[in-house]
Write a protein that holds these residues in place. Sequence first.
Motif, short mmCIF file in Angstrom:
data_model
loop_
_atom_site.label_atom_id
_atom_site.label_comp_id
_atom_site.label_asym_id
_atom_site.label_seq_id
_atom_site.Cartn_x
_atom_site.Cartn_y
_atom_site.Cartn_z
N HIS A 217 0.78 -1.24 0.00
CA HIS A 217 0.00 0.00 0.00
C HIS A 217 0.82 1.31 0.00
O HIS A 217 0.32 2.32 -0.49
N PRO A 218 2.05 1.33 0.54
CA PRO A 218 2.70 2.65 0.70
C PRO A 218 2.84 3.42 -0.61
O PRO A 218 2.54 4.62 -0.67
N MET A 219 3.30 2.72 -1.65
CA MET A 219 3.56 3.42 -2.92
C MET A 219 2.28 3.91 -3.58
O MET A 219 2.31 4.79 -4.43
N VAL A 220 1.15 3.37 -3.16
CA VAL A 220 -0.13 3.81 -3.71
C VAL A 220 -0.77 4.86 -2.80
O VAL A 220 -0.96 6.01 -3.17
N ALA A 221 -1.05 4.44 -1.58
CA ALA A 221 -1.77 5.33 -0.66
C ALA A 221 -0.95 6.58 -0.32
O ALA A 221 -1.51 7.64 -0.07
N HIS A 222 0.37 6.44 -0.29
CA HIS A 222 1.20 7.55 0.17
C HIS A 222 1.94 8.29 -0.95
O HIS A 222 2.85 9.05 -0.71
N GLU A 223 1.48 8.02 -2.18
CA GLU A 223 2.10 8.71 -3.31
C GLU A 223 1.98 10.23 -3.17
O GLU A 223 2.92 10.97 -3.43
N SER A 224 0.82 10.68 -2.72
CA SER A 224 0.61 12.14 -2.66
C SER A 224 1.48 12.79 -1.58
O SER A 224 1.87 13.94 -1.71
N ALA A 225 1.79 12.05 -0.53
CA ALA A 225 2.62 12.60 0.55
C ALA A 225 4.10 12.42 0.23
O ALA A 225 4.85 13.39 0.02
N ALA A 226 4.53 11.16 0.18
CA ALA A 226 5.95 10.88 -0.04
C ALA A 226 6.38 11.22 -1.46
O ALA A 226 7.49 11.69 -1.69
N GLY A 227 5.48 10.98 -2.42
CA GLY A 227 5.79 11.30 -3.81
C GLY A 227 5.99 12.80 -4.00
O GLY A 227 6.87 13.22 -4.76
N THR A 228 5.19 13.58 -3.31
CA THR A 228 5.34 15.04 -3.39
C THR A 228 6.68 15.47 -2.78
O THR A 228 7.40 16.30 -3.35
N ALA A 229 7.01 14.88 -1.64
CA ALA A 229 8.30 15.20 -1.00
C ALA A 229 9.44 14.85 -1.95
O ALA A 229 10.41 15.60 -2.10
N LYS A 230 9.32 13.71 -2.62
CA LYS A 230 10.35 13.25 -3.55
C LYS A 230 10.50 14.24 -4.71
O LYS A 230 11.61 14.60 -5.08
N LYS A 231 9.36 14.66 -5.24
CA LYS A 231 9.39 15.60 -6.37
C LYS A 231 10.02 16.93 -5.97
O LYS A 231 10.82 17.50 -6.69
N LEU A 232 9.67 17.40 -4.77
CA LEU A 232 10.20 18.69 -4.32
C LEU A 232 11.71 18.62 -4.12
O LEU A 232 12.41 19.61 -4.30
N TRP A 233 12.18 17.45 -3.74
CA TRP A 233 13.62 17.31 -3.48
C TRP A 233 14.39 16.97 -4.75
O TRP A 233 15.62 17.13 -4.81
N ALA A 234 13.68 16.53 -5.78
CA ALA A 234 14.33 15.97 -6.98
C ALA A 234 15.36 16.91 -7.61
O ALA A 234 16.39 16.47 -8.10
N GLY A 235 15.12 18.22 -7.58
CA GLY A 235 16.04 19.14 -8.23
C GLY A 235 17.31 19.43 -7.45
O GLY A 235 18.19 20.12 -7.94
N MET A 236 17.39 18.91 -6.23
CA MET A 236 18.53 19.29 -5.38
C MET A 236 19.80 18.54 -5.78
O MET A 236 19.75 17.37 -6.09
N PRO A 237 20.93 19.26 -5.77
CA PRO A 237 22.20 18.59 -6.09
C PRO A 237 22.53 17.50 -5.06
O PRO A 237 22.14 17.63 -3.89
N GLU A 238 23.21 16.45 -5.53
CA GLU A 238 23.62 15.33 -4.67
C GLU A 238 24.32 15.80 -3.39
O GLU A 238 24.15 15.23 -2.33
N ALA A 239 25.13 16.86 -3.56
CA ALA A 239 25.99 17.30 -2.46
C ALA A 239 25.19 17.86 -1.28
O ALA A 239 25.69 17.90 -0.16
N VAL A 240 23.98 18.30 -1.55
CA VAL A 240 23.18 18.87 -0.46
C VAL A 240 22.63 17.73 0.41
O VAL A 240 21.94 16.84 -0.10
N PRO A 241 22.99 17.72 1.68
CA PRO A 241 22.50 16.63 2.52
C PRO A 241 20.98 16.67 2.66
O PRO A 241 20.40 17.75 2.77
N LYS A 242 20.36 15.51 2.60
CA LYS A 242 18.91 15.45 2.71
C LYS A 242 18.48 15.80 4.13
O LYS A 242 19.01 15.24 5.09
N PRO A 243 17.51 16.67 4.28
CA PRO A 243 16.95 16.89 5.62
C PRO A 243 16.35 15.57 6.11
O PRO A 243 15.93 14.73 5.31
N MET A 244 16.32 15.43 7.43
CA MET A 244 15.81 14.20 8.03
C MET A 244 14.39 13.87 7.54
O MET A 244 14.05 12.72 7.29
N ALA A 245 13.58 14.90 7.39
CA ALA A 245 12.19 14.66 6.96
C ALA A 245 12.15 14.03 5.57
O ALA A 245 11.33 13.16 5.30
N ILE A 246 13.03 14.49 4.70
CA ILE A 246 13.07 13.94 3.34
C ILE A 246 13.55 12.48 3.40
O ILE A 246 12.97 11.59 2.76
#
Lengths: 444, 162
Positions: A217-246
């Motif tokens: 279920h996670p990849m379906v039910a939580h697409e709007s939450a986690a998928g949105t977080a993933k999209k927002l972070w997608a443009g960030m350079p590798e070198a930038v450490p991911k915030p804990m929430a991400i």
Amino acid sequence: MTSYRNDNAAVLNLVRPQAVHRDVYVSPEIFELEMELLWRNTWIYVGHDSQVPTAGDYYTTEVARQPVIMIRGTDGLVRVLMNRCAHKGAKLVSARSGTCEAGLLRCPYHGWTYRPDGSIRTIPVRSGYDGTGFDGTTAAKGVVVVHNVVNYRGFVFARLSAEGPSFDEYFGASLSSIDNLVDRSPSGRLEIAGGVLRYMHDCNWKMFIENLNDTMHPMVAHESAAGTAKKLWAGMPEAVPKPMAIEQFLPFVNGYEFFDKMGVRLYENGHSYTGVKFSIHSNYSAVGEYEKGMEQAYGAERAREILGEIRHNTVYYPSLTIKGAIQSIRVARPIAHDKTLIESFTFRLVGAPEKLLQRTVLYTRLINAPTSVVGHDDRHCYRAIQDGLTTDGNEWVSLHRNYVPAETDGMAGDYNGTSEVSMRGQYRAWARFMSGGVADGAKS
Amino acid sequence: MSNQSIDDAAAVRFVFDEARLVDERRLDDWFDLFTDDGRYWMPLTRGQPDGESHTSLFYEDKLLLRVRVERLKSPRSFSQSPPSYCQHVLQQPMIESSDLARQAWVVRTPFIYVEAQADEQLVLAAVSWLHLVALDGRLRIRLKKVELLNCDAALPSIQLFP
């Protein structure tokens, strides 16, 4: 409408090896029977002993809908008492936690007082009971004490029924998940810390419990939450450490293969955990001096072993689910067939960096809060099931995924992570207790 | 405009404008009211000292706020089908502190918040503390702290922004 009380066969007919009848979720009568047969005869999580650190400290909750008091005695033991005055039945304590005045529980109605072991200390004008036949009654013994209580490494469980499986028989090797959680503290001690999230669900308790090891279920039910977080972070350079929430959001939208390879381990009596090989918590950044502290406490090899065990969710059927890898637990308190309170607690690993408490506090807020975007979609789906199951035409809920007939010989073992085997295991235990049977491994 | 200082009355008016943006679901505009280091905090207990070592209902920095605002636009936000709507009913905002030289205010506003979805309606009582600063001649939120009256109660889903 079927009546299930006094019809054992009808109850057993609700469970097939790979499907269950909708009435296990939607029937108020089945819910009442669950409270009497399943929740009274099994070991239910009450609380953690760090919630009552000193003599006279209490914490109140419910077991099988009955109000209970977890209280520490002057002898240091943690007991579970029924929250009922021996006299007219008033709940002795209404606060959720506290310390009793002068070390005694005192009824707010007529002032009867009790020691933390439940025995009567005083009854005002006691002489009024002389020669009345009061002595020798249940009331004269004081508050009813739950005799079957086990404090397992700080986790306090109770079995309300006098007869039933022993604690060890009931949980068996599944206790390794609690062990791993406690061992993650360099001092071997945990403290409940960071508050409790109390999230009311308008669904049957089993929808929540089943969901914990439902990895499809996670990849379906939580697409709007986690998928949105993933999209927002997608443009960030590798070198930038991911915030804990991400870091915490992203694995929720991992693919099917990830969750399948994670694996699920089953124990008898409905217990299971996902994340046998790795889990959604595996790739969190290291926290400061924590690993070094663990090595000092346990030695390098043992420390590696403890920290290498990164389980996802462990279900201690039917009441407790834990996440050892990030020291949080969720407790199911059934209220009605379509109402369940989920309480989420977090732990401080005593002696470990405060950052670990902050990490679990963040996780539980992101995932378990009434304000959680992940929780919202889970709860929505549970309610959708509760409503959808009332439709006619298909009264059965499929639990077929990766079913093999050989399972029925005994379910303990490892399976692929996306199998619905954990739910089948829960219903196997459910049927046994609901028909008055005993736990697997128990003496008959 | 940028050199003109903002007065207390403007800070009070801002409180109404801010609530209106949420109630009208103009969430991108609402999001832009927060400073880059702005935060939206709803503590879980009364008198809670911080949001780092103690769980909160909200303790959102701009990244987490952005996740919420963007998620609400997704057709796959299943819990938003049908969508929720909300209404703030504000009591008169009071200036708790005002530093006109530094252009910084704290405004306290008791309010009732109603969140409705289909046939169900949730009513909450709360007090908001808006920590405002003026940047480039307009007011921005450095901290919106919402103290829920029943913060420790068993709550159903709260899906929008009290």
